[in-house]
Scaffold this active site. Structure first.
Site, PDB file in Angstrom:
ATOM      1  N   GLU A   1     -12.538  -5.538  -3.983  1.00 45.48           N
ATOM      2  CA  GLU A   1     -11.744  -6.251  -4.976  1.00 45.48           C
ATOM      3  C   GLU A   1     -11.864  -7.747  -4.643  1.00 45.48           C
ATOM      4  O   GLU A   1     -12.127  -8.754  -5.652  1.00 45.48           O
ATOM      5  CB  GLU A   1     -10.402  -5.736  -5.035  1.00 45.48           C
ATOM      6  CG  GLU A   1     -10.425  -4.316  -5.655  1.00 45.48           C
ATOM      7  CD  GLU A   1      -9.031  -3.457  -5.356  1.00 45.48           C
ATOM      8  OE1 GLU A   1      -8.194  -4.068  -4.755  1.00 45.48           O
ATOM      9  OE2 GLU A   1      -9.350  -2.428  -5.777  1.00 45.48           O
TER      10      GLU A   1
ATOM     11  N   SER B   1     -11.383   6.738  -2.618  1.00 49.80           N
ATOM     12  CA  SER B   1     -10.460   7.605  -3.100  1.00 49.80           C
ATOM     13  C   SER B   1     -10.243   8.839  -2.097  1.00 49.80           C
ATOM     14  O   SER B   1     -10.262   9.930  -2.512  1.00 49.80           O
ATOM     15  CB  SER B   1     -10.981   8.028  -4.488  1.00 49.80           C
ATOM     16  OG  SER B   1     -11.158   6.968  -5.377  1.00 49.80           O
TER      17      SER B   1
ATOM     18  N   GLY C   1      -6.128   3.552  -0.155  1.00 50.03           N
ATOM     19  CA  GLY C   1      -5.522   2.880  -1.109  1.00 50.03           C
ATOM     20  C   GLY C   1      -4.225   3.428  -1.935  1.00 50.03           C
ATOM     21  O   GLY C   1      -3.401   3.557  -1.215  1.00 50.03           O
ATOM     22  N   GLY C   2      -4.243   4.117  -3.006  1.00 50.23           N
ATOM     23  CA  GLY C   2      -3.128   4.345  -3.743  1.00 50.23           C
ATOM     24  C   GLY C   2      -2.358   5.605  -3.012  1.00 50.23           C
ATOM     25  O   GLY C   2      -1.259   5.514  -3.083  1.00 50.23           O
TER      26      GLY C   2
ATOM     27  N   GLU D   1     -16.692   1.379   1.828  1.00 49.77           N
ATOM     28  CA  GLU D   1     -16.323   1.883   0.667  1.00 49.77           C
ATOM     29  C   GLU D   1     -17.118   1.660  -0.435  1.00 49.77           C
ATOM     30  O   GLU D   1     -17.475   0.510  -0.851  1.00 49.77           O
ATOM     31  CB  GLU D   1     -14.872   0.932   0.650  1.00 49.77           C
ATOM     32  CG  GLU D   1     -15.007  -0.789   0.705  1.00 49.77           C
ATOM     33  CD  GLU D   1     -14.115  -1.486  -0.056  1.00 49.77           C
ATOM     34  OE1 GLU D   1     -12.972  -0.983  -0.243  1.00 49.77           O
ATOM     35  OE2 GLU D   1     -14.302  -2.535  -0.178  1.00 49.77           O
TER      36      GLU D   1
ATOM     37  N   GLY E   1     -10.634   3.967  -7.134  1.00 51.62           N
ATOM     38  CA  GLY E   1      -9.784   3.705  -8.399  1.00 51.62           C
ATOM     39  C   GLY E   1     -10.746   4.505  -9.594  1.00 51.62           C
ATOM     40  O   GLY E   1     -10.248   4.127 -10.742  1.00 51.62           O
TER      41      GLY E   1
ATOM     42  N   HIS F   1     -12.784  -6.854   1.235  1.00 56.16           N
ATOM     43  CA  HIS F   1     -12.640  -5.833   0.476  1.00 56.16           C
ATOM     44  C   HIS F   1     -13.563  -5.881  -0.871  1.00 56.16           C
ATOM     45  O   HIS F   1     -13.475  -6.968  -1.602  1.00 56.16           O
ATOM     46  CB  HIS F   1     -11.030  -5.376  -0.093  1.00 56.16           C
ATOM     47  CG  HIS F   1     -10.803  -4.416  -0.682  1.00 56.16           C
ATOM     48  ND1 HIS F   1     -10.847  -3.986  -2.169  1.00 56.16           N
ATOM     49  CD2 HIS F   1     -10.264  -2.913  -0.174  1.00 56.16           C
ATOM     50  CE1 HIS F   1     -10.485  -2.734  -2.443  1.00 56.16           C
ATOM     51  NE2 HIS F   1     -10.100  -2.125  -1.343  1.00 56.16           N
TER      52      HIS F   1
ATOM     53  N   ASN G   1      -3.807   0.522   2.653  1.00 54.44           N
ATOM     54  CA  ASN G   1      -3.883  -0.779   1.918  1.00 54.44           C
ATOM     55  C   ASN G   1      -3.089  -0.822   0.730  1.00 54.44           C
ATOM     56  O   ASN G   1      -3.299  -0.112  -0.345  1.00 54.44           O
ATOM     57  CB  ASN G   1      -5.247  -1.017   1.524  1.00 54.44           C
ATOM     58  CG  ASN G   1      -5.458  -2.279   0.530  1.00 54.44           C
ATOM     59  OD1 ASN G   1      -4.722  -3.121   0.449  1.00 54.44           O
ATOM     60  ND2 ASN G   1      -6.598  -2.417   0.172  1.00 54.44           N
ATOM     61  N   TRP G   2      -1.576  -1.310   0.727  1.00 49.82           N
ATOM     62  CA  TRP G   2      -0.958  -1.433  -0.306  1.00 49.82           C
ATOM     63  C   TRP G   2      -1.331  -2.180  -1.522  1.00 49.82           C
ATOM     64  O   TRP G   2      -0.973  -2.061  -2.547  1.00 49.82           O
ATOM     65  CB  TRP G   2       0.452  -1.666   0.165  1.00 49.82           C
ATOM     66  CG  TRP G   2       1.065  -0.839   1.273  1.00 49.82           C
ATOM     67  CD1 TRP G   2       0.312   0.532   1.467  1.00 49.82           C
ATOM     68  CD2 TRP G   2       2.356  -0.791   1.768  1.00 49.82           C
ATOM     69  NE1 TRP G   2       1.321   1.190   2.422  1.00 49.82           N
ATOM     70  CE2 TRP G   2       2.438   0.432   2.520  1.00 49.82           C
ATOM     71  CE3 TRP G   2       3.514  -1.784   1.667  1.00 49.82           C
ATOM     72  CZ2 TRP G   2       3.631   0.555   3.292  1.00 49.82           C
ATOM     73  CZ3 TRP G   2       4.498  -1.493   2.411  1.00 49.82           C
ATOM     74  CH2 TRP G   2       4.504  -0.256   3.195  1.00 49.82           C
ATOM     75  N   LYS G   3      -2.439  -2.751  -1.522  1.00 53.56           N
ATOM     76  CA  LYS G   3      -2.701  -3.564  -2.457  1.00 53.56           C
ATOM     77  C   LYS G   3      -1.577  -4.436  -2.907  1.00 53.56           C
ATOM     78  O   LYS G   3      -0.645  -5.116  -2.076  1.00 53.56           O
ATOM     79  CB  LYS G   3      -3.504  -3.163  -3.552  1.00 53.56           C
ATOM     80  CG  LYS G   3      -4.650  -2.175  -3.082  1.00 53.56           C
ATOM     81  CD  LYS G   3      -5.517  -1.735  -3.983  1.00 53.56           C
ATOM     82  CE  LYS G   3      -6.826  -0.824  -3.348  1.00 53.56           C
ATOM     83  NZ  LYS G   3      -8.001  -0.500  -4.221  1.00 53.56           N
TER      84      LYS G   3
END
Length: 250
Positions: A97, A212, A233-234, A167, A173, A95, A9-11
């Site tokens: 967010e 994470s 994610g990151g 999640e 994050g 998600h 997930n590149w957000k």
């Protein structure tokens, strides 16, 4: 036998040049051998590029959100059929967010999941609790409520062509990570809750972990019996890190 799935997930990250460089590295590294199915979910504006950059590769692509409406006067929204036009195999739904920053409710998440399935896109339905809810010891009640929104709208058969991603919001994050045992406990609960309605669907259901995940902790997390891959994610923005995670998913 479930085949593992790892989704990046590149957000809201990337550029055309950066995406091209990242995907070229990924494709090269993937040739080293990855058993799991792999997908990346860039921002909407880069989905058309995915078709040309990933055509013929082992990497699938998907979106990070969609509208629950089929078409019409909904400024700024993206219809499910538009994602299908761009060859999306997956779409991330609900998600944390989206739930916390944009107020998406359980019922809206369920409607979006069904809208995706109508155009043969597999929804990756996200569920998970906040830190406050975990400390109140109501994690299972929260996850059950989120799952039930889908089950009550469309029935358990809707999960035949869906993926669940657990999640824990407190581990996204924040630098905090659920232990493999903590993650496994919730994944087993999810599978067990679905099994009450249909044990066959529960056994085949992919339940990903998103919280994470890094190259350094992927092997322990993905070794758990009910963790079938990751929503990353990151770490998915670094080709070598993402490859390490993909290789840990067997």
């Amino acid at each position: 036998m479930r085949t593992s799935l790892v989704v990046g997930n590149w957000k809201m990250n990337g550029s055309r040049a950066a995406n091209r460089a990242l995907l070229e590295s990924m494709r090269k590294e993937m040739e080293a051998g990855v058993v799991a199915e792999v997908a990346v979910c860039p921002p909407f504006v880069y989905l058309a590029d995915m078709e040309s950059l990933l055509q013929g590769s082992v990497i699938n692509w998907g979106a990070q959100n969609l509208s629950h409406h089929e078409m019409g006067a909904y400024t700024g929204e993206i219809a499910p059929s538009m994602l299908a036009d761009l060859g999306c195999r997956f779409v991330i739904i609900g998600h944390s967010e989206r739930r916390t920053l944009y107020g998406e409710t359980d019922s809206l998440v369920a409607e979006k999941a069904i809208a995706a399935q109508k155009v043969d896109i597999i929804p990756i339905i996200c569920v998970g609790e906040t830190l406050q809810e975990r400390e109140q010891n109501i994690t299972e009640q929260v996850v059950e409520r989120q799952l039930n929104a889908v089950l009550q709208l469309a029935g358990v058969n809707a999960l035949k062509k869906a993926v669940i991603a657990y999640e824990p919001i407190w581990a996204i994050g924040t630098g905090r990570t659920a232990t493999p045992e903590q993650a496994q406990e919730v994944h087993a609960f999810i599978r067990g809750h679905v099994a009450v309605q249909n044990s066959g669907i529960a056994e085949e259901l992919l339940v990903l972990y998103g919280g994470s995940v890094k190259g350094s902790n992927a092997a322990q997390l993905l070794a758990m019996p009910d963790i079938d891959g990751g929503l990353i994610g990151g770490a998915s923005l670094n080709a070598k890190e993402f490859l390490t995670i993909c290789q840990a998913a067997v």
